[in-house]
Design a protein around this motif. Structure first.
Motif, PDB file in Angstrom:
ATOM      1  N   ARG A 152      12.430 -23.759   8.571  1.00  0.00           N
ATOM      2  CA  ARG A 152      12.841 -24.030   7.440  1.00  0.00           C
ATOM      3  C   ARG A 152      13.589 -22.755   6.809  1.00  0.00           C
ATOM      4  O   ARG A 152      14.666 -22.983   6.426  1.00  0.00           O
ATOM      5  CB  ARG A 152      11.713 -24.172   6.587  1.00  0.00           C
ATOM      6  CG  ARG A 152      12.221 -24.490   5.080  1.00  0.00           C
ATOM      7  CD  ARG A 152      10.915 -24.764   4.170  1.00  0.00           C
ATOM      8  NE  ARG A 152      10.070 -25.612   4.765  1.00  0.00           N
ATOM      9  CZ  ARG A 152       8.760 -25.916   4.406  1.00  0.00           C
ATOM     10  NH1 ARG A 152       8.222 -25.045   3.608  1.00  0.00           N
ATOM     11  NH2 ARG A 152       8.238 -26.913   4.983  1.00  0.00           N
ATOM     12  N   GLY A 153      13.451 -21.706   7.291  1.00  0.00           N
ATOM     13  CA  GLY A 153      14.287 -20.367   7.135  1.00  0.00           C
ATOM     14  C   GLY A 153      15.829 -20.505   7.964  1.00  0.00           C
ATOM     15  O   GLY A 153      16.595 -19.951   7.233  1.00  0.00           O
ATOM     16  N   LEU A 154      15.360 -20.844   9.292  1.00  0.00           N
ATOM     17  CA  LEU A 154      16.779 -20.918   9.929  1.00  0.00           C
ATOM     18  C   LEU A 154      17.612 -22.229   9.209  1.00  0.00           C
ATOM     19  O   LEU A 154      18.774 -21.700   9.316  1.00  0.00           O
ATOM     20  CB  LEU A 154      16.379 -21.241  11.458  1.00  0.00           C
ATOM     21  CG  LEU A 154      15.568 -20.246  12.096  1.00  0.00           C
ATOM     22  CD1 LEU A 154      15.170 -20.746  13.538  1.00  0.00           C
ATOM     23  CD2 LEU A 154      16.602 -19.086  12.312  1.00  0.00           C
ATOM     24  N   GLU A 155      16.892 -23.162   9.034  1.00  0.00           N
ATOM     25  CA  GLU A 155      17.947 -24.005   8.419  1.00  0.00           C
ATOM     26  C   GLU A 155      18.641 -23.725   7.004  1.00  0.00           C
ATOM     27  O   GLU A 155      19.793 -23.915   6.993  1.00  0.00           O
ATOM     28  CB  GLU A 155      16.906 -25.198   7.910  1.00  0.00           C
ATOM     29  CG  GLU A 155      17.572 -26.553   7.450  1.00  0.00           C
ATOM     30  CD  GLU A 155      16.921 -27.548   6.980  1.00  0.00           C
ATOM     31  OE1 GLU A 155      17.196 -28.704   6.609  1.00  0.00           O
ATOM     32  OE2 GLU A 155      15.574 -27.484   7.058  1.00  0.00           O
ATOM     33  N   GLU A 156      17.763 -22.821   6.303  1.00  0.00           N
ATOM     34  CA  GLU A 156      18.337 -22.379   5.029  1.00  0.00           C
ATOM     35  C   GLU A 156      19.602 -21.417   5.553  1.00  0.00           C
ATOM     36  O   GLU A 156      20.641 -21.522   4.887  1.00  0.00           O
ATOM     37  CB  GLU A 156      17.307 -21.906   4.338  1.00  0.00           C
ATOM     38  CG  GLU A 156      16.334 -22.628   3.654  1.00  0.00           C
ATOM     39  CD  GLU A 156      15.193 -22.219   2.818  1.00  0.00           C
ATOM     40  OE1 GLU A 156      15.486 -20.761   2.946  1.00  0.00           O
ATOM     41  OE2 GLU A 156      14.696 -22.745   2.157  1.00  0.00           O
ATOM     42  N   SER A 157      19.296 -20.765   6.541  1.00  0.00           N
ATOM     43  CA  SER A 157      20.380 -19.494   7.080  1.00  0.00           C
ATOM     44  C   SER A 157      21.609 -20.105   7.414  1.00  0.00           C
ATOM     45  O   SER A 157      22.691 -19.923   7.158  1.00  0.00           O
ATOM     46  CB  SER A 157      20.001 -18.505   7.836  1.00  0.00           C
ATOM     47  OG  SER A 157      18.622 -18.105   7.606  1.00  0.00           O
ATOM     48  N   VAL A 158      21.365 -21.366   8.260  1.00  0.00           N
ATOM     49  CA  VAL A 158      22.587 -21.999   8.773  1.00  0.00           C
ATOM     50  C   VAL A 158      23.440 -22.553   7.669  1.00  0.00           C
ATOM     51  O   VAL A 158      24.808 -22.478   7.683  1.00  0.00           O
ATOM     52  CB  VAL A 158      22.084 -23.147   9.678  1.00  0.00           C
ATOM     53  CG1 VAL A 158      23.230 -23.608  10.290  1.00  0.00           C
ATOM     54  CG2 VAL A 158      21.646 -22.441  11.026  1.00  0.00           C
ATOM     55  N   ALA A 206      26.482 -19.793  13.875  1.00  0.00           N
ATOM     56  CA  ALA A 206      25.371 -19.335  12.942  1.00  0.00           C
ATOM     57  C   ALA A 206      24.032 -19.254  13.498  1.00  0.00           C
ATOM     58  O   ALA A 206      23.279 -18.098  13.554  1.00  0.00           O
ATOM     59  CB  ALA A 206      25.039 -20.122  11.639  1.00  0.00           C
ATOM     60  N   SER A 207      23.739 -20.087  14.780  1.00  0.00           N
ATOM     61  CA  SER A 207      22.563 -19.924  15.310  1.00  0.00           C
ATOM     62  C   SER A 207      22.422 -18.825  16.467  1.00  0.00           C
ATOM     63  O   SER A 207      21.447 -17.994  16.461  1.00  0.00           O
ATOM     64  CB  SER A 207      22.358 -21.327  16.153  1.00  0.00           C
ATOM     65  OG  SER A 207      22.284 -22.489  15.449  1.00  0.00           O
ATOM     66  N   ALA A 208      23.718 -18.544  16.806  1.00  0.00           N
ATOM     67  CA  ALA A 208      23.864 -17.372  17.721  1.00  0.00           C
ATOM     68  C   ALA A 208      23.856 -16.118  16.862  1.00  0.00           C
ATOM     69  O   ALA A 208      23.093 -15.080  17.392  1.00  0.00           O
ATOM     70  CB  ALA A 208      25.356 -17.456  18.512  1.00  0.00           C
ATOM     71  N   LEU A 209      24.336 -16.068  15.874  1.00  0.00           N
ATOM     72  CA  LEU A 209      24.143 -14.856  14.911  1.00  0.00           C
ATOM     73  C   LEU A 209      22.800 -14.722  14.536  1.00  0.00           C
ATOM     74  O   LEU A 209      22.380 -13.335  14.408  1.00  0.00           O
ATOM     75  CB  LEU A 209      25.405 -15.271  13.690  1.00  0.00           C
ATOM     76  CG  LEU A 209      25.295 -13.923  12.718  1.00  0.00           C
ATOM     77  CD1 LEU A 209      25.584 -12.525  13.452  1.00  0.00           C
ATOM     78  CD2 LEU A 209      26.102 -14.142  11.449  1.00  0.00           C
TER      79      LEU A 209
END
Length: 308
Positions: A224-230, A243-246
């Motif tokens: 959920r956190g990764l989704e929000e970050s992306v 975004a995923s690589a970053l």
């Protein structure tokens, strides 16, 4: 008083002493006259004719006890010693029979006890002798009552007070008893150990279930956190792959920082060179690009096949 009267006084005292006598409580005295039975005197002050009557004997009317030890064999060929206690008394109305019909009442009682015990015990096994000792006592009492009542004796009670098997048999019985107790103890210990194992397995299963649930919750929150970050990075013009690589590179450096805070840590993160972050980012971007190209190629091939 003259000196010549002294012998007469002494003679008178002796005659008086031989004329009277006393009988104690719960006692009967048998009086004979010229060797023939005359009377029975009970407790208290009594008179008799000097030189004619004599006290032939005294019988106690109290309850007495005779212990008889009998050795015999059981049905399962085990030699055993039984101690039989016989409580009896002389009937006050049959003192004559008790005094004149039997010379040795103890021997008579002992003979009957031997006869009954050696007739009853060989019919029983050793274990039954212990269980049915009251039956043996009742059989002895019934036999003695029938036999001794005619002689003036009343059998009050008979008791089998001791049963003593052969020493080797006793030792074997003790070993059997000890083995049974050890077997029972082993069964209880086995049941306890089995319960402990089952409960431990249940606890471990519950622990694993809770641990898995915790990991699942943790991964759900991370996703959920990764989704929000992306989503946040997409808003500033960075696509999902970048975004995923970053995010991965950022987590890599966060991990290095966390390891550095623990001076005594033995953990080594590989690769750990200064250009590791940029290499990782480049490799991830290249892999994402290659993956997209492969996906597009497969999609085109599938569409072309469907058209044909």
């Amino acid at each position: 008083m003259s000196i010549y009267s002294i012998p007469y006084i002494v003679l008178g005292v002796l005659l008086f002493i031989s004329f009277v006598f006393t009988v104690k409580q719960q006692t009967a005295a048998v009086i004979e006259r010229f060797g023939k039975f005359q009377s029975i005197r009970h407790s208290g002050f009594q008179l008799k004719i000097p030189l004619i009557d004599r006290i032939a004997g005294r019988l106690s009317l109290k309850i007495q006890q005779l212990d008889v030890i009998v050795e015999t064999k059981t049905l399962d060929d085990v030699f055993v010693r039984l101690k039989v206690s016989v409580q009896y008394r002389v009937l006050s109305e049959k003192v004559y029979d008790a005094f004149y019909k039997l010379d040795y009442p103890h021997d008579q009682i002992t003979s009957y006890v031997f006869d009954v015990v050696r007739a009853e015990v060989p019919k029983m096994k050793l274990d039954d002798v212990f269980v049915k000792k009251d039956d043996i006592a009742l059989a002895v009492k019934a036999e003695l009552n029938d036999a001794m009542l005619d002689y003036g004796f009343d059998i009050i009670k008979t008791l089998v007070t001791d049963i003593d098997p052969d020493p080797q048999v006793k030792e074997a019985m003790n070993r059997i008893n000890a083995a049974d107790r050890e077997k029972t103890a082993a069964q209880y210990e086995g049941d306890a150990a089995r319960i402990l194992i089952v409960e431990k397995a249940k606890a471990e299963a519950e622990s694993k279930r809770l641990q898995g649930q915790g990991i699942a919750d943790q991964r759900r929150e991370i996703a959920r956190g990764l989704e929000e970050s992306v989503l946040v990075l997409n808003k500033v013009g960075i696509n999902s792959q970048e975004a995923s690589a970053l995010i991965v590179v950022t987590q890599h450096y966060d991990t290095l920082q966390s390891i550095g805070q623990h001076t005594n840590s033995n953990l080594i993160l590989m690769p750990n060179s200064p250009q590791a972050g940029s290499n990782m980012l480049n490799e991830m971007l290249a892999s994402f690009t290659a993956s997209n190209q492969i996906g597009e190629a497969m999609k085109e091939a599938k569409e072309k096949k469907n058209k044909e």
